[in-house]
Design an enzyme around this catalytic site. Structure first.
Site, PDB file in Angstrom:
ATOM      1  N   CYS A 290       0.847  -1.192   0.000  1.00 33.26           N
ATOM      2  CA  CYS A 290       0.000   0.000   0.000  1.00 33.26           C
ATOM      3  C   CYS A 290       0.886   1.247   0.000  1.00 33.26           C
ATOM      4  O   CYS A 290       1.832   1.347   0.793  1.00 33.26           O
ATOM      5  CB  CYS A 290      -0.891  -0.007   1.235  1.00 33.26           C
ATOM      6  SG  CYS A 290      -1.859   1.518   1.420  1.00 33.26           S
ATOM      7  N   CYS A 303     -11.751  -5.138 -10.358  1.00 29.62           N
ATOM      8  CA  CYS A 303     -11.615  -3.682 -10.397  1.00 29.62           C
ATOM      9  C   CYS A 303     -10.241  -3.253  -9.879  1.00 29.62           C
ATOM     10  O   CYS A 303      -9.732  -3.792  -8.904  1.00 29.62           O
ATOM     11  CB  CYS A 303     -12.713  -3.053  -9.540  1.00 29.62           C
ATOM     12  SG  CYS A 303     -12.696  -1.248  -9.541  1.00 29.62           S
ATOM     13  N   HIS A 320      -6.482  10.320 -11.696  1.00 31.68           N
ATOM     14  CA  HIS A 320      -6.649   9.664 -12.983  1.00 31.68           C
ATOM     15  C   HIS A 320      -7.663  10.396 -13.858  1.00 31.68           C
ATOM     16  O   HIS A 320      -7.615  10.303 -15.073  1.00 31.68           O
ATOM     17  CB  HIS A 320      -7.106   8.214 -12.792  1.00 31.68           C
ATOM     18  CG  HIS A 320      -6.016   7.297 -12.366  1.00 31.68           C
ATOM     19  ND1 HIS A 320      -5.677   7.109 -11.055  1.00 31.68           N
ATOM     20  CD2 HIS A 320      -5.167   6.525 -13.081  1.00 31.68           C
ATOM     21  CE1 HIS A 320      -4.687   6.250 -10.976  1.00 31.68           C
ATOM     22  NE2 HIS A 320      -4.348   5.878 -12.189  1.00 31.68           N
TER      23      HIS A 320
END
Length: 494
Positions: A290, A303, A320
């Protein structure tokens, strides 16, 4: 959308194959079936660039197609059917071209097809000696056999020659034994020379294989032990599916379907991935650290939206944007040509790993989404059995998961295409459309997983999507499919 024109099983199907297995309703490999019409009803573009008409033929049906074409050529050229087959194989069964060449220069056509000697290499005179040219034994005249080239050998040597080659798997392509003579042996010359029905049957199978593989409109199904032949009007790199074993493949190269990447490029890419598999192993793990807390995390769904960051680039998800993924575009080093060979090699490896990681990630996402698909199937079945609506009431969830797989599959094959694509305006357009498709797929993936969570009662409430949520999901299906078709319209191999 691939369309099989052979919708009804014939008697010959049952005779050749026996009963077909019942279709597995939980198999996501059928995601192309019925999805297009469902999306089109919502207003998507009516033209599907993957639409392709094909017919699945049994062995007997394909034999009838071949025999009809053989008889046409044999009658027009006034040759034996066995000779006509060799001519058809030479010119890929393009009858119009054969007839035009025969009218123009019949001798040249026959010599080019290696069924008669050329004018520059005329056949030898009929042999006066009764000696075999191979074993040098003197034999009876009726034991000497020759092709139109008049190279004579005894029947025993011809038998041994043909037997060895057929056992090696040769069908069409058995030629004269004489040195520097490549005249082809027609099947009616070979068959009487083969000892035993078992070897003759093998030879007939090899001939059939060679006839089909040389035919520009036919392809053998690559499925294990599957006798189905796919017939098309125009050979193109399009998706076809066998009606017997359900094998899906590209008609042109018989490999896995790979649009928008062309056949030659996907071969190069798969070879490169196999050659560099050890180099790429380190990125094949399912876990990453992470970017916020450095704890090892695992992606358990298709996803790439990991709450607040992107699984692919580990960047902030918000950066994004809604249309363009910067993390899907490789940023070339414009000064790399002026640097050392070592630097260029490192850059080449970096570029490959960039595209390989995204190729592999979408492949894994596709596999993970199979689990979501199967859960949705089970939940729909449970609700129908409990009289909580009909199959039609829940069909939208079924279609959404199949469309997601369909879009993800296309997106996966955009990365080999982009890897080999030359830099320039066309690549920029492709990368833009690729990024738009990727963004909409991630939106669709998130909404399908959210719908799955509702149906399993994970999110809360009564386990059902609201009408607005359902409408939002169906609208996202329309957008994702439209982006997919837009990309294929502009870049799919023709």
């Amino acid at each position: 959308m691939s369309v099989d024109m052979n919708s009804q099983a014939s008697d010959s199907n049952e005779e050749d194959f026996g009963e077909e297995e019942e279709e597995d309703q939980g198999d996501i490999s059928t995601y192309y079936e019925g999805v297009a019409s469902d999306v089109e009803q919502q207003g998507a573009d009516s033209f599907d660039p993957e639409e392709y008409l094909f017919t699945c033929l049994t062995y007997k049906e394909s034999q009838r197609v071949l025999i009809e074409e053989v008889n046409t050529v044999a009658a027009a050229l006034k040759v034996l059917p066995a000779v006509a087959k060799l001519i058809l194989v030479h010119l890929h069964w393009k009858i119009t071209q054969i007839l035009d060449r025969f009218k123009s220069n019949s001798s040249l056509l026959l010599s080019d097809a290696l069924v008669q000697p050329s004018s520059t290499c005329r056949s030898v005179a009929a042999p006066q000696s009764l000696q075999c040219g191979v074993c040098l034994q003197v034999v009876r005249r009726d034991s000497l056999l020759a092709l139109p080239c008049q190279h004579s050998f005894c029947k025993g040597c011809w038998e041994q020659h043909c037997t060895v080659l057929v056992k090696d798997g040769l069908g069409v392509g058995i030629s004269c034994m004489a040195q520097d003579c490549s005249l082809q042996m027609p099947e009616d010359f070979v068959l009487p020379l083969l000892p035993g029905e078992e070897l003759k049957d093998k030879y007939r199978r090899y001939l059939f294989r060679d006839y089909v593989e040389s035919h520009f409109q036919l392809q053998l199904c690559p499925g294990a032990d599957c006798p189905i032949v796919i017939k098309v009007e125009e050979p193109r790199a399009r998706r076809v599916q066998c009606s017997r074993c359900s094998e899906v493949f590209c008609f042109k190269c018989r490999q896995m379907y790979h649009a928008p990447t062309d056949c030659a490029t996907i071969r190069k890419w798969l070879t490169k991935c196999a050659d560099d598999s050890e180099t790429a192993n380190y990125i094949s793990a399912h876990t990453k650290d992470c970017p916020k807390c450095n704890i090892c995390i695992e992606k358990n769904g298709g996803c790439n939206h990991m709450v607040n960051f992107c699984w692919m680039c580990l960047g902030d998800w918000k950066t994004h944007g809604s249309e363009y993924y910067e993390c899907s575009r490789y940023k070339e080093n414009p000064d790399i040509v002026n640097q050392s060979q070592q630097a260029q090699a490192r850059e080449a490896l970096k570029k490959y790993l960039f595209y390989f990681e995204r190729w592999e990630n979408h492949n894994k996402s596709l596999q993970l989404e199979v689990q979501t698909y199967q859960r949705i199937q089970e939940k729909i079945q449970e609700r129908v059995m409990n009289n909580l609506g009909t199959w039609i009431d829940w069909q939208y969830l079924h279609n959404a998961s199949r469309l997601l797989a369909k879009c993800r599959y296309t997106l996966q094959y955009t990365y080999p295409y982009a890897y080999y694509m030359e830099s320039g305006p066309r690549k920029k357009l492709f990368e833009y459309q690729q990024a738009q498709l990727e963004a909409e797929i991630e939106n669709l993936s998130w909404k399908v997983e959210r719908a799955d969570s509702y149906e399993r009662g994970v999110v809360g409430g009564e386990g059902e999507l609201s009408a607005s949520d359902r409408g939002d999901l169906e609208n996202q299906m329309h957008i994702a499919e439209k982006k997919r078709r837009t990309l294929l319209n502009g870049f799919q191999d023709t």
